[in-house]
Scaffold this motif. Structure first.
Motif, PDB file in Angstrom:
ATOM      1  N   MET A   1     -64.886  76.694  52.888  1.00 34.77           N
ATOM      2  CA  MET A   1     -64.275  75.609  53.646  1.00 34.77           C
ATOM      3  C   MET A   1     -65.671  75.598  54.663  1.00 34.77           C
ATOM      4  O   MET A   1     -66.604  76.718  55.175  1.00 34.77           O
ATOM      5  N   THR A   2     -65.946  74.622  55.523  1.00 35.70           N
ATOM      6  CA  THR A   2     -67.488  74.005  56.596  1.00 35.70           C
ATOM      7  C   THR A   2     -66.828  74.108  57.769  1.00 35.70           C
ATOM      8  O   THR A   2     -65.658  72.736  57.867  1.00 35.70           O
ATOM      9  N   VAL A   3     -66.468  74.868  58.961  1.00 34.99           N
ATOM     10  CA  VAL A   3     -65.689  74.365  60.201  1.00 34.99           C
ATOM     11  C   VAL A   3     -67.653  74.451  61.372  1.00 34.99           C
ATOM     12  O   VAL A   3     -68.413  74.944  61.064  1.00 34.99           O
ATOM     13  N   GLU A   4     -67.132  74.204  62.349  1.00 33.61           N
ATOM     14  CA  GLU A   4     -67.609  73.666  63.534  1.00 33.61           C
ATOM     15  C   GLU A   4     -67.632  74.909  64.405  1.00 33.61           C
ATOM     16  O   GLU A   4     -65.846  74.323  65.201  1.00 33.61           O
ATOM     17  N   LEU A   5     -67.570  76.507  65.045  1.00 31.51           N
ATOM     18  CA  LEU A   5     -66.870  76.803  65.955  1.00 31.51           C
ATOM     19  C   LEU A   5     -67.833  76.470  67.368  1.00 31.51           C
ATOM     20  O   LEU A   5     -68.662  76.296  67.459  1.00 31.51           O
ATOM     21  N   ASP A   6     -67.400  76.486  68.471  1.00 34.96           N
ATOM     22  CA  ASP A   6     -67.230  76.520  69.607  1.00 34.96           C
ATOM     23  C   ASP A   6     -67.894  76.901  70.374  1.00 34.96           C
ATOM     24  O   ASP A   6     -67.334  78.909  70.251  1.00 34.96           O
ATOM     25  N   ALA A   7     -69.608  77.744  69.940  1.00 36.01           N
ATOM     26  CA  ALA A   7     -70.133  78.992  70.476  1.00 36.01           C
ATOM     27  C   ALA A   7     -71.021  78.736  72.439  1.00 36.01           C
ATOM     28  O   ALA A   7     -71.772  79.853  71.942  1.00 36.01           O
ATOM     29  N   THR A   8     -70.036  78.074  72.922  1.00 37.91           N
ATOM     30  CA  THR A   8     -70.349  78.035  74.403  1.00 37.91           C
ATOM     31  C   THR A   8     -71.172  78.537  75.063  1.00 37.91           C
ATOM     32  O   THR A   8     -71.457  79.611  75.580  1.00 37.91           O
ATOM     33  N   ALA A   9     -69.518  79.512  75.711  1.00 41.01           N
ATOM     34  CA  ALA A   9     -69.098  80.773  75.643  1.00 41.01           C
ATOM     35  C   ALA A   9     -69.834  81.820  75.215  1.00 41.01           C
ATOM     36  O   ALA A   9     -70.853  82.669  76.453  1.00 41.01           O
ATOM     37  N   PHE A  10     -70.253  82.170  74.296  1.00 45.07           N
ATOM     38  CA  PHE A  10     -70.784  82.985  72.974  1.00 45.07           C
ATOM     39  C   PHE A  10     -71.898  82.852  73.703  1.00 45.07           C
ATOM     40  O   PHE A  10     -72.850  83.848  73.880  1.00 45.07           O
ATOM     41  N   VAL A  11     -72.310  81.784  73.641  1.00 45.75           N
ATOM     42  CA  VAL A  11     -74.343  81.402  73.829  1.00 45.75           C
ATOM     43  C   VAL A  11     -74.207  82.225  75.140  1.00 45.75           C
ATOM     44  O   VAL A  11     -75.764  82.734  75.545  1.00 45.75           O
ATOM     45  N   GLU A  12     -73.630  81.819  76.348  1.00 44.86           N
ATOM     46  CA  GLU A  12     -73.877  81.813  77.830  1.00 44.86           C
ATOM     47  C   GLU A  12     -74.231  83.624  77.657  1.00 44.86           C
ATOM     48  O   GLU A  12     -74.858  83.970  78.464  1.00 44.86           O
ATOM     49  N   ALA A  13     -72.785  84.529  77.384  1.00 41.58           N
ATOM     50  CA  ALA A  13     -72.860  85.186  77.370  1.00 41.58           C
ATOM     51  C   ALA A  13     -73.990  86.350  76.901  1.00 41.58           C
ATOM     52  O   ALA A  13     -74.551  87.328  77.012  1.00 41.58           O
TER      53      ALA A  13
ATOM     54  N   THR B   1     -82.098  74.754  60.470  1.00 49.41           N
ATOM     55  CA  THR B   1     -80.131  72.830  60.107  1.00 49.41           C
ATOM     56  C   THR B   1     -79.351  73.473  60.760  1.00 49.41           C
ATOM     57  O   THR B   1     -78.673  74.497  59.970  1.00 49.41           O
ATOM     58  N   SER B   2     -78.820  72.489  61.400  1.00 49.12           N
ATOM     59  CA  SER B   2     -77.276  72.329  61.486  1.00 49.12           C
ATOM     60  C   SER B   2     -76.535  71.986  60.158  1.00 49.12           C
ATOM     61  O   SER B   2     -77.248  71.460  59.269  1.00 49.12           O
ATOM     62  N   PHE B   3     -75.437  71.784  59.772  1.00 48.32           N
ATOM     63  CA  PHE B   3     -74.815  71.406  58.554  1.00 48.32           C
ATOM     64  C   PHE B   3     -72.855  70.803  58.655  1.00 48.32           C
ATOM     65  O   PHE B   3     -73.013  71.752  59.340  1.00 48.32           O
ATOM     66  N   THR B   4     -72.535  69.984  57.694  1.00 49.72           N
ATOM     67  CA  THR B   4     -71.413  70.156  58.325  1.00 49.72           C
ATOM     68  C   THR B   4     -70.522  70.774  56.770  1.00 49.72           C
ATOM     69  O   THR B   4     -69.634  69.871  56.351  1.00 49.72           O
ATOM     70  N   GLY B   5     -71.605  71.009  55.961  1.00 53.42           N
ATOM     71  CA  GLY B   5     -70.907  71.367  54.341  1.00 53.42           C
ATOM     72  C   GLY B   5     -71.702  71.932  54.158  1.00 53.42           C
ATOM     73  O   GLY B   5     -73.332  71.531  54.169  1.00 53.42           O
ATOM     74  N   PHE B   6     -71.195  73.180  53.187  1.00 56.61           N
ATOM     75  CA  PHE B   6     -72.450  73.883  52.418  1.00 56.61           C
ATOM     76  C   PHE B   6     -71.327  74.450  50.844  1.00 56.61           C
ATOM     77  O   PHE B   6     -70.282  74.631  51.172  1.00 56.61           O
ATOM     78  N   THR B   7     -72.494  74.533  50.130  1.00 53.80           N
ATOM     79  CA  THR B   7     -71.482  75.493  48.884  1.00 53.80           C
ATOM     80  C   THR B   7     -72.281  75.843  48.271  1.00 53.80           C
ATOM     81  O   THR B   7     -73.381  75.211  47.767  1.00 53.80           O
ATOM     82  N   LEU B   8     -71.566  77.744  48.103  1.00 49.48           N
ATOM     83  CA  LEU B   8     -72.398  78.069  46.733  1.00 49.48           C
ATOM     84  C   LEU B   8     -71.913  77.780  45.638  1.00 49.48           C
ATOM     85  O   LEU B   8     -70.132  77.434  44.900  1.00 49.48           O
ATOM     86  N   ASN B   9     -72.252  77.272  43.828  1.00 53.45           N
ATOM     87  CA  ASN B   9     -72.760  77.142  42.961  1.00 53.45           C
ATOM     88  C   ASN B   9     -72.488  79.299  41.940  1.00 53.45           C
ATOM     89  O   ASN B   9     -73.845  79.504  41.585  1.00 53.45           O
TER      90      ASN B   9
ATOM     91  N   PHE C   1     -53.885  78.889  54.127  1.00 55.69           N
ATOM     92  CA  PHE C   1     -53.834  79.839  55.235  1.00 55.69           C
ATOM     93  C   PHE C   1     -54.613  81.001  56.162  1.00 55.69           C
ATOM     94  O   PHE C   1     -55.019  80.896  57.142  1.00 55.69           O
ATOM     95  N   HIS C   2     -54.957  81.961  55.283  1.00 52.44           N
ATOM     96  CA  HIS C   2     -55.488  82.340  55.485  1.00 52.44           C
ATOM     97  C   HIS C   2     -56.916  82.847  56.057  1.00 52.44           C
ATOM     98  O   HIS C   2     -57.631  83.134  57.197  1.00 52.44           O
ATOM     99  N   THR C   3     -57.860  81.477  54.984  1.00 52.86           N
ATOM    100  CA  THR C   3     -59.252  81.024  55.904  1.00 52.86           C
ATOM    101  C   THR C   3     -58.962  80.771  56.973  1.00 52.86           C
ATOM    102  O   THR C   3     -59.729  81.174  57.711  1.00 52.86           O
ATOM    103  N   SER C   4     -57.765  80.151  57.590  1.00 54.00           N
ATOM    104  CA  SER C   4     -58.196  79.355  58.837  1.00 54.00           C
ATOM    105  C   SER C   4     -57.599  80.478  59.720  1.00 54.00           C
ATOM    106  O   SER C   4     -57.734  80.420  60.662  1.00 54.00           O
ATOM    107  N   ARG C   5     -56.702  81.312  59.762  1.00 53.53           N
ATOM    108  CA  ARG C   5     -56.068  82.825  60.725  1.00 53.53           C
ATOM    109  C   ARG C   5     -57.634  82.994  60.904  1.00 53.53           C
ATOM    110  O   ARG C   5     -57.797  83.661  61.891  1.00 53.53           O
TER     111      ARG C   5
END
Length: 217
Positions: free
Chosen positions: A31-43, A149-157, A197-201
């Motif tokens: 699963m590849t996601v983008e996390l909002d890190a705005t506050a984290f980066v500011e801190a 680099t940023s990415f929108t998908g990444f899979t290990l084989n 479900f577990h990974t989303s949590r």
């Protein structure tokens, strides 16, 4: 030395799922996601803490909250759960263009973890061995970073990796969009121990940690 606690298969709600995705239809997913890190980066900008160490600690914190991400197969193939798992993470040797894998014991106190992990990254930035500390402990999980680099998908084989139950995380480069700072994250998971479900949590708990980064200090 820590030892994993056996899972009682007779009462484990996940037994059928575990056996199906481990034996009948071995299956991993990413699963590849983008996390909002705005506050984290500011801190972090207002702190002397290292970004990568903070990212690794946040991942280790949410992983250690849940049995499914601390599950392992014992020597006889039975599932068990580690009491604690520790992050193993990469550090680049820029001159050689190779990386080393180091690890630090997880501590629920970020400051204590940072005091150990940050010097490790500095010490081994010129490492020529893949595992300069020796092999990581068996109760470790892997984190790598691609800050170039940023990415929108990444899979290990992983060839013959059907018995590798620990999650694997890959971090990307921040990207700015609509005034927000986003952090790409790829999570590789074995379906025998964790469903969507577990990974989303786990991902949502990580989002919450980044959104309220008072712990950065």
């Amino acid at each position: 030395m820590e030892t994993p606690a056996p899972i009682d298969l007779a009462t484990w709600p996940r037994r059928q799922h575990f056996e199906h995705y481990l034996q009948a239809s071995p299956c991993t997913y990413a699963m590849t996601v983008e996390l909002d890190a705005t506050a984290f980066v500011e801190a972090l900008r207002a702190s002397s803490r290292k970004t990568y160490v903070a990212q690794v600690w946040a991942l280790a914190t949410v992983v250690n909250r849940h049995d499914e991400f601390r599950t392992v197969l014992t020597g006889d193939g039975a599932p068990a759960v580690w009491p604690t798992v520790h992050p193993a993470f990469t550090v680049l040797n820029a001159e050689r263009e190779t990386f080393a894998c180091v690890w630090a014991p997880y501590d629920p106190d970020f400051g204590a973890f940072h005091d150990i992990a940050a010097p490790l990254l500095a010490e081994h930035a010129s490492a020529t061995e893949f595992f300069p500390q020796g092999a990581p402990p068996p109760n470790s999980f892997d984190v790598s970073s691609l800050p170039w680099t940023s990415f929108t998908g990444f899979t290990l084989n992983i060839r013959d990796g059907w018995r590798h139950l620990a999650p694997i995380f890959t971090l990307g480069r921040y990207v700015e969009r609509d005034g927000r700072v986003l952090l790409p994250l790829a999570v590789q998971v074995h379906h025998a121990v964790a469903d969507g479900f577990h990974t989303s949590r786990l991902v949502n708990e990580l989002r919450a940690l980044l959104a309220d980064p008072a712990w950065v200090g």
